[in-house]
Motif scaffolding. Structure first.
Motif, short mmCIF file in Angstrom:
data_model
loop_
_atom_site.label_atom_id
_atom_site.label_comp_id
_atom_site.label_asym_id
_atom_site.label_seq_id
_atom_site.Cartn_x
_atom_site.Cartn_y
_atom_site.Cartn_z
N HIS A 1 -25.03 -61.00 -77.91
CA HIS A 1 -24.42 -59.68 -78.50
C HIS A 1 -24.32 -58.79 -77.08
N TYR A 2 -25.34 -58.98 -76.21
CA TYR A 2 -25.11 -58.20 -74.97
C TYR A 2 -25.37 -58.84 -73.68
N ILE A 3 -24.50 -58.62 -72.67
CA ILE A 3 -24.50 -59.39 -71.15
C ILE A 3 -24.48 -58.34 -70.28
N LEU A 4 -25.37 -58.29 -69.47
CA LEU A 4 -25.37 -57.37 -68.16
C LEU A 4 -25.26 -58.50 -66.98
N ALA A 5 -24.35 -58.48 -66.01
CA ALA A 5 -24.32 -59.19 -64.92
C ALA A 5 -24.09 -58.24 -63.71
N GLU A 6 -25.02 -58.44 -62.85
CA GLU A 6 -25.49 -57.66 -61.64
C GLU A 6 -25.22 -58.47 -60.36
N ARG A 7 -24.48 -57.61 -59.35
CA ARG A 7 -24.28 -58.53 -57.99
C ARG A 7 -25.00 -57.68 -56.89
N GLY A 8 -25.76 -58.14 -56.02
CA GLY A 8 -26.49 -57.39 -54.98
C GLY A 8 -27.13 -58.12 -54.02
N LEU A 9 -27.48 -57.43 -52.83
CA LEU A 9 -27.98 -58.21 -51.74
C LEU A 9 -29.50 -58.04 -51.63
N GLN A 10 -30.06 -57.02 -52.64
CA GLN A 10 -31.39 -56.99 -52.49
C GLN A 10 -32.16 -58.13 -53.36
N ALA A 11 -33.58 -58.13 -53.23
CA ALA A 11 -34.37 -59.15 -53.68
C ALA A 11 -34.36 -58.88 -55.20
N PRO A 12 -33.92 -59.99 -56.13
CA PRO A 12 -33.54 -59.79 -57.46
C PRO A 12 -34.80 -59.38 -58.14
N ARG A 13 -34.66 -59.06 -59.49
CA ARG A 13 -35.73 -58.71 -60.42
C ARG A 13 -35.52 -58.83 -61.73
N ASP A 14 -36.19 -59.15 -62.63
CA ASP A 14 -35.85 -59.46 -64.11
C ASP A 14 -36.13 -58.37 -64.69
N LEU A 15 -36.10 -58.12 -65.98
CA LEU A 15 -36.08 -56.95 -66.86
C LEU A 15 -37.14 -57.38 -68.06
N ALA B 1 -37.40 -46.47 -59.16
CA ALA B 1 -38.70 -46.22 -58.47
C ALA B 1 -38.63 -47.37 -57.18
N TYR B 2 -37.68 -48.36 -57.00
CA TYR B 2 -37.51 -49.10 -55.98
C TYR B 2 -36.50 -49.28 -55.40
N GLY B 3 -35.23 -48.31 -55.97
CA GLY B 3 -34.13 -48.46 -55.45
C GLY B 3 -33.34 -49.38 -56.13
N GLN B 4 -31.76 -49.09 -55.96
CA GLN B 4 -30.81 -49.95 -56.86
C GLN B 4 -30.77 -51.38 -56.27
N VAL B 5 -30.86 -52.30 -56.95
CA VAL B 5 -30.75 -53.56 -56.22
C VAL B 5 -29.50 -54.32 -56.19
N TRP B 6 -28.61 -53.66 -57.20
CA TRP B 6 -27.31 -54.01 -57.23
C TRP B 6 -26.10 -53.10 -56.68
N ASP B 7 -25.06 -53.75 -56.21
CA ASP B 7 -24.06 -52.87 -55.64
C ASP B 7 -22.95 -52.69 -56.90
N ALA B 8 -22.68 -53.91 -57.67
CA ALA B 8 -21.74 -53.85 -58.94
C ALA B 8 -22.43 -54.45 -59.98
N ASP B 9 -21.87 -53.88 -61.21
CA ASP B 9 -22.03 -54.78 -62.36
C ASP B 9 -21.07 -54.71 -63.43
N CYS B 10 -21.42 -55.58 -64.33
CA CYS B 10 -20.55 -55.71 -65.49
C CYS B 10 -21.19 -55.86 -66.83
N GLU B 11 -20.60 -55.40 -67.94
CA GLU B 11 -21.37 -55.43 -69.25
C GLU B 11 -20.33 -56.10 -70.44
N LEU B 12 -21.03 -56.66 -71.17
CA LEU B 12 -20.43 -57.06 -72.43
C LEU B 12 -21.40 -56.54 -73.59
N HIS B 13 -20.90 -55.56 -74.49
CA HIS B 13 -21.69 -55.13 -75.49
C HIS B 13 -20.86 -55.17 -76.93
#
Length: 354
Positions: A276-290, A321-333
């Protein structure tokens, strides 16, 4: 710098039992002190590998996980005209490259023991070639030299590059997984239910009453959060620098994540959900789950949309709190915008530009 692509998905399942425990009930987990339904990462990865998206989009670049290499080599050699004795000796010598052979049970052939061997198409072809040479009387290199010829780090198998492999006897030929898959959990409290059912005998006589069979089956339903992290640089490295193959791999992964599911009891419950919902993130920082968005189980209705809101809120709070870990994203809702095609294109571009 390493490029990471992270996928966050919310998918609703009606009554179903896609991933069972040892008692046949839906798998569970306690999260934040509340019971949840769960799908193991192993079952999710299996569903991805078996999906039509992997089979069609990555045809010729998929590995085989099996304990039956010896049997297949033996059969192929005998079909080619080799004597039973020569075929067994050659098949045993080559199959042992992937692990120690266990003693066969009565009526069975020997198999690769202990763990399943994850074999790439190139390795399988080389194994068949070497076995044929051995049958023809050609002396093969011994032990480590033979393994170096066959075990090519699975350079052409996308699923091995993604999910890794372990050869217990030869750590030098292990493969670190480029794709990490979390256990999927319901965003809200959920527990299995029991269904009592009966079946009628079609040839039951009119004077007889009652069912021909009685039984019970467990099921559950809920909104599942799934997290997947892709190390794009490692994926490319695992595929010997082939960026285009790596991009095709992550595109197939994006399609499969949105549309495939573990198939336990699928004929009984016909569960065929789409994310139902997809969030894809691209970045150079250490990943983190939600997953922290759901440690306090969602209670407000509708659960699906509330889960989307909680996911976005937690993402914003962590970024603040930690700074943005992604520099681009894409959503499907679903119902609000975005398409799977855009998610797939986003993921493929992230690898091609890594």
């Amino acid at each position: 710098m390493t490029t990471f692509v992270q996928f966050h998905l919310l998918t609703s399942y009606g009554p179903s039992n896609p991933n069972r425990d040892d008692q046949g009930r839906p798998k569970q987990a306690m999260v934040g002190g509340a019971p949840r339904l769960r799908m193991s990462s192993q079952s999710v990865k299996r569903a991805l590998r078996e999906s039509a998206f992997f089979a069609l989009d990555l045809q010729g670049n998929m590995g085989v996980r099996t304990k039956r290499l010896y049997e297949r080599l033996l059969s192929k050699l005998i079909e080619g005209g080799a004597s039973d004795t020569a075929a067994r000796a050659a098949a045993e010598q080559v199959a042992a490259i992937f692990g120690k052979l266990e003693a066969p049970k009565k009526g069975e052939e020997a198999r690769v023991a202990m763990t399943l061997a994850f074999i790439s198409p190139e390795e399988w072809a080389l194994a068949e070639e070497l076995a044929a040479k051995a049958v023809a009387g050609e002396a093969l290199p011994k032990d480590k030299d033979l393994k170096k010829i066959v075990l090519r780090h699975a350079d052409g198998a996308v699923d091995i590059a993604m999910f890794g492999r372990m050869l217990a006897d030869d750590a030098d030929f292990n493969r670190d997984a480029a794709v990490q898959v979390a256990h999927a959990i319901t965003t809200h409290s959920a527990q299995p239910e029991e269904d009592w059912f009966s079946a009628v005998d079609d040839l039951n006589k009119a004077e007889e009453t009652g069912a021909g069979h009685l039984g019970e089956i467990a099921f559950g339903s809920g909104v599942f959060y799934q997290y997947v992290c892709v190390n794009c640089d490692l994926l490319i490295e695992n595929l010997k620098g082939d960026k285009e193959l790596a991009a095709k791999g992550i595109e197939a992964l994006a399609r499969a994540l949105a549309q495939s599911t573990p198939r336990g009891k699928q004929n009984t419950f016909a569960h065929h959900p789409r994310a139902h919902y997809i969030l894809a993130e691209r970045g150079l920082q250490a990943p983190r789950d939600l997953s922290g968005a759901f440690f306090a189980p969602v209670k407000a209705q509708p659960w699906l949309e509330t889960s989307v809101t909680e996911l976005k809120t937690t993402r914003e709070a962590i970024d603040a709190a930690y700074g943005q870990v992604w520099d681009a994203d894409c959503e499907l809702h679903v119902g609000q915008g975005g398409t799977l095609a855009e998610i797939v294109e986003f993921a493929g571009r992230a690898v091609r530009e890594a």
